[in-house]
Design a protein around this motif. Structure first.
Motif, mmCIF file in Angstrom:
data_model
loop_
_atom_site.group_PDB
_atom_site.id
_atom_site.type_symbol
_atom_site.label_atom_id
_atom_site.label_comp_id
_atom_site.label_asym_id
_atom_site.label_seq_id
_atom_site.Cartn_x
_atom_site.Cartn_y
_atom_site.Cartn_z
ATOM 1 N N PHE A 33 0.808 -1.392 -0.037
ATOM 2 C CA PHE A 33 -0.072 0.163 0.077
ATOM 3 C C PHE A 33 0.760 1.181 0.212
ATOM 4 C CE2 PHE A 33 -3.332 -2.860 1.161
ATOM 5 C CZ PHE A 33 -4.587 -2.263 0.626
ATOM 6 N N ASN A 37 0.841 4.066 -3.101
ATOM 7 C CA ASN A 37 0.269 5.706 -2.759
ATOM 8 C C ASN A 37 1.484 6.292 -2.370
ATOM 9 O OD1 ASN A 37 -2.877 5.233 -2.431
ATOM 10 N ND2 ASN A 37 -1.942 3.096 -1.454
ATOM 11 N N LEU A 250 -4.291 -9.962 -3.261
ATOM 12 C CA LEU A 250 -5.399 -8.895 -2.842
ATOM 13 C C LEU A 250 -5.090 -7.834 -2.478
ATOM 14 C CD1 LEU A 250 -8.496 -8.652 -2.550
ATOM 15 C CD2 LEU A 250 -8.270 -9.491 -0.116
ATOM 16 N N ALA A 251 -4.109 -7.707 -1.656
ATOM 17 C CA ALA A 251 -3.657 -6.439 -1.091
ATOM 18 C C ALA A 251 -2.969 -5.457 -2.402
ATOM 19 C CB ALA A 251 -2.301 -6.212 -0.295
ATOM 20 N N TYR A 253 -3.995 -5.716 -5.264
ATOM 21 C CA TYR A 253 -5.192 -5.403 -6.150
ATOM 22 C C TYR A 253 -5.982 -4.141 -5.933
ATOM 23 C CZ TYR A 253 -9.756 -5.356 -8.644
ATOM 24 O OH TYR A 253 -10.988 -4.937 -9.317
ATOM 25 N N LEU A 254 -6.072 -4.194 -4.245
ATOM 26 C CA LEU A 254 -6.824 -2.982 -3.666
ATOM 27 C C LEU A 254 -6.008 -1.857 -3.706
ATOM 28 C CD1 LEU A 254 -8.406 -5.007 -0.653
ATOM 29 C CD2 LEU A 254 -9.534 -4.398 -2.558
ATOM 30 N N ALA A 255 -4.465 -1.905 -3.258
ATOM 31 C CA ALA A 255 -3.576 -0.854 -3.706
ATOM 32 C C ALA A 255 -3.732 -0.066 -4.733
ATOM 33 C CB ALA A 255 -2.181 -0.931 -3.366
ATOM 34 N N LYS A 257 -6.279 -0.112 -6.952
ATOM 35 C CA LYS A 257 -7.458 0.252 -6.977
ATOM 36 C C LYS A 257 -7.563 1.755 -6.534
ATOM 37 C CE LYS A 257 -9.441 -2.116 -10.372
ATOM 38 N NZ LYS A 257 -9.788 -1.758 -11.424
ATOM 39 N N SER A 258 -7.110 1.722 -5.216
ATOM 40 C CA SER A 258 -7.320 2.945 -4.435
ATOM 41 C C SER A 258 -6.239 4.005 -4.698
ATOM 42 C CB SER A 258 -6.665 2.301 -2.771
ATOM 43 O OG SER A 258 -5.464 2.023 -2.633
ATOM 44 N N SER A 259 -5.414 3.820 -5.567
ATOM 45 C CA SER A 259 -4.433 4.917 -6.080
ATOM 46 C C SER A 259 -4.634 4.993 -7.544
ATOM 47 C CB SER A 259 -3.073 4.498 -5.874
ATOM 48 O OG SER A 259 -1.911 5.567 -6.472
ATOM 49 N N SER A 263 -3.163 3.207 -10.828
ATOM 50 C CA SER A 263 -4.095 2.598 -11.493
ATOM 51 C C SER A 263 -4.120 3.000 -12.921
ATOM 52 C CB SER A 263 -5.573 2.863 -11.256
ATOM 53 O OG SER A 263 -6.775 2.254 -11.963
#
Length: 419
Positions: A33, A37, A250-251, A253-255, A257-259, A263
Motif C-alpha cells: 500500500f 500510494n 488481494l492487497a 489489487y486493492l492498492a 485500485k485505491s491509487s 491505476s
C-alpha cells in the motif's frame, strides 16, 4: 483421517498465529500500500510551494524561444523558458553557486537550422535534455519543410514509419505480444516458486526439527503414522503459503485500485505489454506448475527436516535443496531469450527444474500437448516416489537424536524405518 486433519489444523494455525508470520504479512501488505500510494503521501507532506522551474535561455530570437516553449508544453513538459541578457560566464557562475540548475544557449544561424547547448550542474540530468533535443529536432524539421515549401502532409510523409511485421511459419512460434505476456508471467512464477520453496520448505523442516527437539515427536508418532504426520504438515503449511500469497495479491489489487495514479499507469503498462488478454491455458499451467513444484520440494524438505534434532542444523541440511531450485532459476532465466535451446528442452523434463523451465517453454512456445503433460506426469511420479521414500526416511528420522551428520543419516533413518 481425523488424525490427519487434526495435524493439518495444528500445522496451519500454529504458523498462522505466530508473531513472525503475522509481522511479515503485515509489513508486506503495508509495503504494498505504501508503494502504491507513495505519490499521494509525498504530496500530503508537500507545503504546496513550488520552486520556479524557469530555465534561462541565451538567444537572439525570442520567437524561437516561444516556439520551443510551446513545443515542450505540447510534449507534457511544464518547465518554463526565460530569455536572459546575462552572458555565458555569468550563467556558469550562477550555476556553480546553486542559483540556477541549468541554462540553454539557442541559435538559428542559417534560418532553417538550429544549434543548441544545454548546460546543467550534473551529467545525471538526462531526461529533460532528451526531450529538449526531440523538441528542437521537430522544430528544425518544420523550418526546413517550410523553406522547401513543402505542405504539412508532404513533410509528414517523409517521416512516416515503414510498415514492418515479424511473423513465423514455425508451429512453435508466437507473436511478440504473446511473448511479452509469457515473459511477465514467467518472471512472476519464478519468484513465486523461489519464494515459496525457500520460505515454506524451511518452515516445514524447522517445524519437524522443533517437534523432535522438544520430544513431542515421540508422542505424535505413537498415535499417528509418520506418513499421515508428514503429509499433514506439508499440506497444512502449503495451504498457509497459498493463503498468504492470496493476501498479497488481494492487497496489491486493492492498492492499485485505491491509487488513481498507479491505476492509470498500470492500465497503460498492461495495454503496452498486451496483458489484457492473457490466455486461460497460461494461467492454468502457472497454477499447476506452482502447486506441483511446491509439493515436490516440500516433501523433500520434510524428509530432510526429520534427520536433524536441532533447529540450528536445518539451514545446513536443506542447502542442497536450495541449490537445486537456484540452478533451475538460472536455467529458466537463461532460457527467457532462447526458450528453444537444447539445454532448456532437456532441463524442462527434469522434475526438479520443470516447475520453472517447462512453464517457461509452455509460455514462450506453442508446444504439443504431450510435452507439458509428460513433465507434469514425471513430477507427479517423483512426488509419489519421494512421498513413499520420504515416509520411510521420516518414520526412522523422527526417532533419531544427536548431532546430524548431513545426508549420511539417510541410511540410518531407513534402517530405523524398517523396524
Amino acid at each position: 483421517m481425523r488424525d490427519f486433519w487434526i495435524i493439518f489444523k495444528q500445522a496451519f494455525l500454529s504458523k498462522a498465529k505466530s508473531k513472525a508470520f503475522l509481522i511479515t504479512t503485515a509489513v508486506a501488505v503495508a509495503g504494498i500500500f505504501l508503494l502504491a500510494n507513495i505519490t499521494t503521501i509525498i504530496e500530503a507532506f508537500d507545503d504546496g510551494e513550488e520552486e520556479s522551474t524557469a530555465i534561462p535561455v541565451v538567444a537572439d530570437n525570442e520567437a524561437l524561444v516561444d516556439r520551443l516553449g510551446q513545443q515542450l508544453t505540447a510534449m507534457g513538459e511544464d518547465s518554463e523558458l526565460e530569455v536572459t541578457g546575462d552572458s555565458r560566464d555569468a550563467l556558469e557562475e550562477q550555476l556553480k553557486e546553486g542559483e540556477i540548475e541549468s541554462f540553454l544557449i539557442l541559435r538559428a544561424p542559417g534560418g532553417d537550422s538550429i544549434e543548441a547547448e544545454y548546460v546543467s550542474e550534473s551529467s545525471e540530468m538526462f531526461g529533460f535534455p532528451m526531450m529538449l533535443q526531440e523538441a528542437l529536432q521537430s522544430m528544425q524539421t518544420e523550418m526546413r519543410a517550410a523553406e522547401m515549401e513543402l505542405a504539412p502532409e508532404q513533410a509528414g510523409a517523409l517521416f512516416e514509419p515503414v510498415g514492418f511485421e515479424q511473423t513465423t511459419v514455425s508451429s512453435s512460434g508466437k507473436t511478440e505480444e504473446e511473448m511479452n505476456q509469457a515473459r511477465i508471467l514467467v518472471y512472476v512464477l519464478m519468484f513465486l516458486i523461489y519464494f515459496a520453496v525457500i520460505m515454506y520448505s524451511n518452515m516445514i523442516a524447522t517445524e519437524v526439527a522443533t517437534e523432535k527437539s522438544s520430544r513431542v515427536m515421540e508422542i505424535l508418532i505413537s498415535s499417528v503414522s509418520p506418513v499421515k504426520h508428514m503429509f499433514a504438515k506439508v499440506l497444512g503449511i502449503g495451504t498457509l503459503g497459498l493463503v498468504q500469497m492470496l493476501l498479497f495479491g488481494l492487497a496489491g489489487y486493492l492498492a492499485i485500485k485505491s491509487s488513481s495514479s498507479v491505476s492509470e499507469m498500470s492500465e497503460e503498462v498492461f495495454s503496452t505489454l498486451g496483458l489484457g488478454n492473457i490466455p486461460a491455458s497460461t494461467i492454468v499451467y502457472a497454477v499447476v506448475f506452482f502447486v506441483l513444484g511446491y509439493f515436490l520440494y516440500a516433501v523433500l524438505a520434510a524428509l530432510l527436516g526429520s534427520l536433524v534434532s536441532r533447529t540450528e542444523d536445518v539451514a545446513s541440511l536443506i542447502t542442497p535443496l536450495t541449490m537445486i531450485i537456484v540452478v533451475g532459476f538460472i536455467i529458466a532465466a537463461m532460457g527467457l531469450s532462447t526458450p528453444d535451446a537444447a539445454f532448456v528442452t532437456y532441463a524442462s523434463y527434469v522434475p526438479f527444474f520443470a516447475p520453472l523451465v517447462m512453464f517457461l517453454r509452455v509460455g514462450l512456445l506453442d508446444l504439443p500437448w504431450w510435452e507439458p503433460a509428460l513433465a507434469i506426469g514425471l513430477m507427479v511420479l517423483t512426488i509419489a516416489v519421494l512421498g513413499w521414500f520420504g515416509a520411510r526416511v521420516y518414520k526412522g528420522g523422527v526417532l533419531m537424536y544427536g548431532p546430524s551428520r548431513s545426508l549420511k543419516d539417510l541410511k540410518k533413518a531407513l534402517q530405523l524405518g524398517k523396524e
